[in-house]
Scaffold this motif. Structure first.
Motif, PDB file in Angstrom:
ATOM      1  N   ILE A   1       0.847  -1.188   0.000  1.00 44.18           N
ATOM      2  CA  ILE A   1       0.000   0.000   0.000  1.00 44.18           C
ATOM      3  C   ILE A   1       0.883   1.238   0.000  1.00 44.18           C
ATOM      4  O   ILE A   1       1.757   1.384   0.859  1.00 44.18           O
ATOM      5  N   LEU A   2       0.659   2.125  -0.944  1.00 46.05           N
ATOM      6  CA  LEU A   2       1.422   3.361  -1.002  1.00 46.05           C
ATOM      7  C   LEU A   2       1.022   4.257   0.153  1.00 46.05           C
ATOM      8  O   LEU A   2      -0.153   4.531   0.358  1.00 46.05           O
ATOM      9  N   VAL A   3       2.016   4.706   0.910  1.00 44.65           N
ATOM     10  CA  VAL A   3       1.764   5.589   2.053  1.00 44.65           C
ATOM     11  C   VAL A   3       1.969   7.045   1.667  1.00 44.65           C
ATOM     12  O   VAL A   3       1.125   7.905   1.930  1.00 44.65           O
ATOM     13  N   ILE A   4       3.117   7.319   1.033  1.00 46.75           N
ATOM     14  CA  ILE A   4       3.455   8.712   0.744  1.00 46.75           C
ATOM     15  C   ILE A   4       4.510   8.748  -0.348  1.00 46.75           C
ATOM     16  O   ILE A   4       5.275   7.790  -0.531  1.00 46.75           O
ATOM     17  N   ARG A   5       4.548   9.863  -1.056  1.00 45.43           N
ATOM     18  CA  ARG A   5       5.425  10.019  -2.205  1.00 45.43           C
ATOM     19  C   ARG A   5       6.093  11.391  -2.143  1.00 45.43           C
ATOM     20  O   ARG A   5       5.470  12.372  -1.736  1.00 45.43           O
TER      21      ARG A   5
ATOM     22  N   GLU B   1       0.702  13.300   4.404  1.00 48.13           N
ATOM     23  CA  GLU B   1      -0.565  12.626   4.126  1.00 48.13           C
ATOM     24  C   GLU B   1      -1.181  12.280   5.472  1.00 48.13           C
ATOM     25  O   GLU B   1      -0.890  11.262   6.075  1.00 48.13           O
ATOM     26  N   ASN B   2      -2.043  13.163   5.938  1.00 49.36           N
ATOM     27  CA  ASN B   2      -2.713  12.953   7.216  1.00 49.36           C
ATOM     28  C   ASN B   2      -1.690  12.749   8.335  1.00 49.36           C
ATOM     29  O   ASN B   2      -0.906  13.645   8.612  1.00 49.36           O
ATOM     30  N   ARG B   3      -1.647  11.586   8.963  1.00 45.55           N
ATOM     31  CA  ARG B   3      -0.731  11.360  10.083  1.00 45.55           C
ATOM     32  C   ARG B   3       0.691  11.025   9.630  1.00 45.55           C
ATOM     33  O   ARG B   3       1.581  10.857  10.474  1.00 45.55           O
ATOM     34  N   PHE B   4       0.892  10.909   8.341  1.00 41.48           N
ATOM     35  CA  PHE B   4       2.192  10.513   7.799  1.00 41.48           C
ATOM     36  C   PHE B   4       2.890  11.715   7.179  1.00 41.48           C
ATOM     37  O   PHE B   4       2.283  12.458   6.406  1.00 41.48           O
TER      38      PHE B   4
ATOM     39  N   ASP C   1       0.524  10.010  16.121  1.00 41.01           N
ATOM     40  CA  ASP C   1      -0.688   9.416  16.677  1.00 41.01           C
ATOM     41  C   ASP C   1      -0.845   7.967  16.178  1.00 41.01           C
ATOM     42  O   ASP C   1      -1.851   7.595  15.573  1.00 41.01           O
ATOM     43  N   SER C   2       0.161   7.158  16.420  1.00 38.89           N
ATOM     44  CA  SER C   2       0.191   5.786  15.903  1.00 38.89           C
ATOM     45  C   SER C   2      -1.063   5.011  16.293  1.00 38.89           C
ATOM     46  O   SER C   2      -1.571   5.127  17.418  1.00 38.89           O
TER      47      SER C   2
END
Lengths: 116, 116
Positions: A46-50, A61-64, A81-82
């Motif tokens: 799953i792509l989290v961030i780029r 990206e939100n919490r990331f 906020d894991s």
């Protein structure tokens, strides 16, 4: 040849706390892309961030969010906020532009455990 | 929207048999990638296609492996004859890119291949 290094094989964090995953890479290219992918036990990628290398602003990206240091060739991922659902293997990946090859080169991964 | 579709999800077969893995990329994507994931070697690119043409097959382990992309909506990865060391999770990914620009790669759910 490009290489990607993730020096933390395993990490753990308490729910609701913040954790930072490290990634360094080696390249002689000036224009490229960096990614963080998440692989939960279901094994989906799953792509989290780029992040595009030509952009100085760090991607969020939100919490990331990332801390991209181009000169140092460093690309760390911060998870705020894991949540328990963040438990997964996280892969840092490098990609040249499509014209230059376009394939992803992955680090060895960091296994993150979020504890309740 | 349909993502990248891979089949089968699991495959168990005996050594020496032919194995065919299938992939349907996301509609409109013009690049398709085959990756292999093992504990020892992590995630590594086997081959990728751009506009149905193989661009880089330097990651294909040996002549026992072959990949085809007869049209924009279908690709196969074939192993003949299969060996126990081919046991791994095989991912297909697709993306859209032109020249200097490239979108992130989207992965299928993978095929877990076990060769007995």
């Amino acid at each position: 040849a490009q290489t990607v290094t993730q020096s933390q094989p395993e990490m753990s964090v308490q729910e609701a706390e913040t954790v930072t995953l490290s990634c360094t890479y080696d390249t002689s290219e000036n224009n490229y892309y960096l990614f963080w992918y998440k692989q939960p036990p279901s094994r989906q990628m799953i792509l989290v961030i780029r992040q595009e290398a030509y952009k100085q602003q760090n991607a969020t990206e939100n919490r990331f969010s990332v801390n991209f240091q181009k000169a140092a060739k460093s690309f760390s991922l911060k998870i705020s906020d894991s949540q328990l659902g963040d438990t997964a293997m996280y892969f840092c990946a490098f990609m040249k532009t499509l014209l230059q090859g376009g394939k992803l080169i992955f680090g060895q991964g960091t296994e993150l455990s979020v504890k309740p | 929207d349909a993502g990248v579709i891979q089949s089968p999800r699991h495959e168990v077969t005996e050594m020496g048999q032919e194995v065919t893995l299938r992939c349907k990329p996301i509609s409109g994507h013009n690049s398709l990638f085959w990756y292999r994931q093992t504990m020892m070697r992590g995630l590594e690119l086997l081959i990728y296609f751009n506009n149905n043409v193989p661009i880089d097959d330097s990651g294909m382990p040996e002549d026992r492996f072959s990949a085809k992309m007869p049209n924009a909506s279908f690709s196969t990865l074939k192993i003949q004859p299969s060996e126990p060391r081919d046991s791994a999770v095989y991912f297909c990914a697709s993306s859209f890119g032109t020249g200097q620009g490239s979108q992130p790669q989207h992965f299928g759910d993978g095929t877990r291949l076990s060769i007995l």
